[in-house]
Every structure is written in C-alpha cells, then in structure tokens.
Design a protein around this motif. Structure first.
Motif, PDB file in Angstrom:
ATOM      1  N   ARG A   7       0.858  -1.177   0.000  1.00  0.00           N
ATOM      2  CA  ARG A   7       0.000   0.000   0.000  1.00  0.00           C
ATOM      3  C   ARG A   7       0.897   1.230   0.000  1.00  0.00           C
ATOM      4  N   MET A 136     -10.262   5.128  -6.174  1.00  0.00           N
ATOM      5  CA  MET A 136     -10.430   3.671  -6.315  1.00  0.00           C
ATOM      6  C   MET A 136      -9.707   2.955  -5.177  1.00  0.00           C
ATOM      7  N   PRO A 137     -10.130   3.176  -3.921  1.00  0.00           N
ATOM      8  CA  PRO A 137      -9.393   2.605  -2.780  1.00  0.00           C
ATOM      9  C   PRO A 137      -9.280   1.079  -2.820  1.00  0.00           C
ATOM     10  N   ASP A 138     -10.257   0.412  -3.436  1.00  0.00           N
ATOM     11  CA  ASP A 138     -10.214  -1.049  -3.533  1.00  0.00           C
ATOM     12  C   ASP A 138      -9.114  -1.526  -4.477  1.00  0.00           C
ATOM     13  N   LYS A 139      -8.576  -0.614  -5.295  1.00  0.00           N
ATOM     14  CA  LYS A 139      -7.522  -0.981  -6.251  1.00  0.00           C
ATOM     15  C   LYS A 139      -6.147  -0.429  -5.835  1.00  0.00           C
ATOM     16  N   GLU A 140      -6.029   0.027  -4.591  1.00  0.00           N
ATOM     17  CA  GLU A 140      -4.789   0.674  -4.151  1.00  0.00           C
ATOM     18  C   GLU A 140      -3.545  -0.176  -4.411  1.00  0.00           C
TER      19      GLU A 140
END
Length: 168
Positions: A7, A136-140
């Motif tokens: 991350r 797009m937090p799910d694609k970090e």
C-alpha cells in the motif's frame, strides 16, 4: 519486480542497478547534472535549479515538470537531502519532512568501473497517485504495483542512458 501487495502508506521502494565501464567521478558528472535527466525520461519534461543554485548541494532546490498519459502534467519542487560527491545524490520531492517521493543515486567503485544504483521510495506524503487511490481505494495495491513497475522500467532506461554517456 514481484507482486508485494504494498500500500502507499508502506512507502514501497524500487531499485535498479547497472555496472558502468567508467570511474565514479565521470559517472557522477552525469548523475549530478539533474538538468540532463529529461533527455533520459519519457515522463520528466524539464528540470531547473532554483534560488541561484547551479548544481547539487544539501538544501539546494530544483523544480521538475512531468507528464504522464494517465496522471496528466504536474510540477514539483525537490530538495537535495544528500550530496556526497562522487558517491550519493538524493532528493525529497515536495516536503523534505514528508516527501511525496525520495530519489537516490549511489555510485560505488567496482571492478575497475562504477556500480550505479537508482532507488526511489513512494511517499509518505501525498502525490498525484494519492488522487487515483482516493477514487479507487479497492484498487490501491494494484495502482501502487503498476506505478512501481513504471518507475522500474523508466529507471532501467535512465541507467542505460547514463551508462552510454559515461562510456562514450
């Protein structure tokens, strides 16, 4: 580069190395002239020293203008945080206390030439990539991985160009 699932907050890094058939002083002359870097990069468009500086020294600043098809165009001010000719040159992008990135060249005398390494760290300060992650937090982890791969490719090209210039 291996998938790490890193991350942005992990301040992920990437490093590329090459051996140059030239002494460190010669390689340093190229590496320390950051105004040459736009000629070695698709992304970095221009570099200009600020405050009357004409070369690297701790505390010196330069502005870089960059362009990326997905991220658009932007400008950052970098601060030289390490300068030990002919061995280390490093700068923090934006805020030295919380940089959006840190870049470092290391030169080491080796086998009659120079081992040259370019290293970079993302974060911990916000960068243009932060906006993509925010949307797009799910694609970090994928966003970070893809950007690190781009940096790795670009750094490989940069080192090849430095090698070519130094060996000419």
């Amino acid at each position: 580069m291996e998938w790490t699932g890193a991350r942005y907050a992990d301040t992920p890094t990437v490093e590329v190395r090459t051996w140059v058939d030239a002494p460190p002083d010669r390689v340093w002359g190229i590496v320390s002239d950051v105004t040459l870097m736009p000629d070695m990069s698709d992304e970095l468009q221009s570099v200009q020293w600020l405050d009357g500086a004409v070369g690297p020294a701790v505390g010196a600043r330069f502005v870089g203008r960059s362009r990326h098809e997905s991220l658009g165009e932007w400008e950052t001010t970098s601060h030289v945080i390490e300068c030990e000719p002919p061995h280390v040159l490093a700068w923090a992008v934006s805020d030295p206390a919380g940089p959006s990135a840190v870049w470092r060249f290391r030169l080491e005398s080796k086998d009659g030439g120079t081992e040259l390494a370019e290293w970079m760290q993302m974060g911990p300060g916000r960068s243009g990539l932060s906006f993509a992650i925010d949307s797009m937090p799910d694609k970090e982890q994928k966003i970070v991985f893809v950007r690190l791969r781009e940096f790795e490719r670009n750094m490989t090209v940069t080192l090849a160009q430095i090698k070519k210039l130094a060996e000419a």
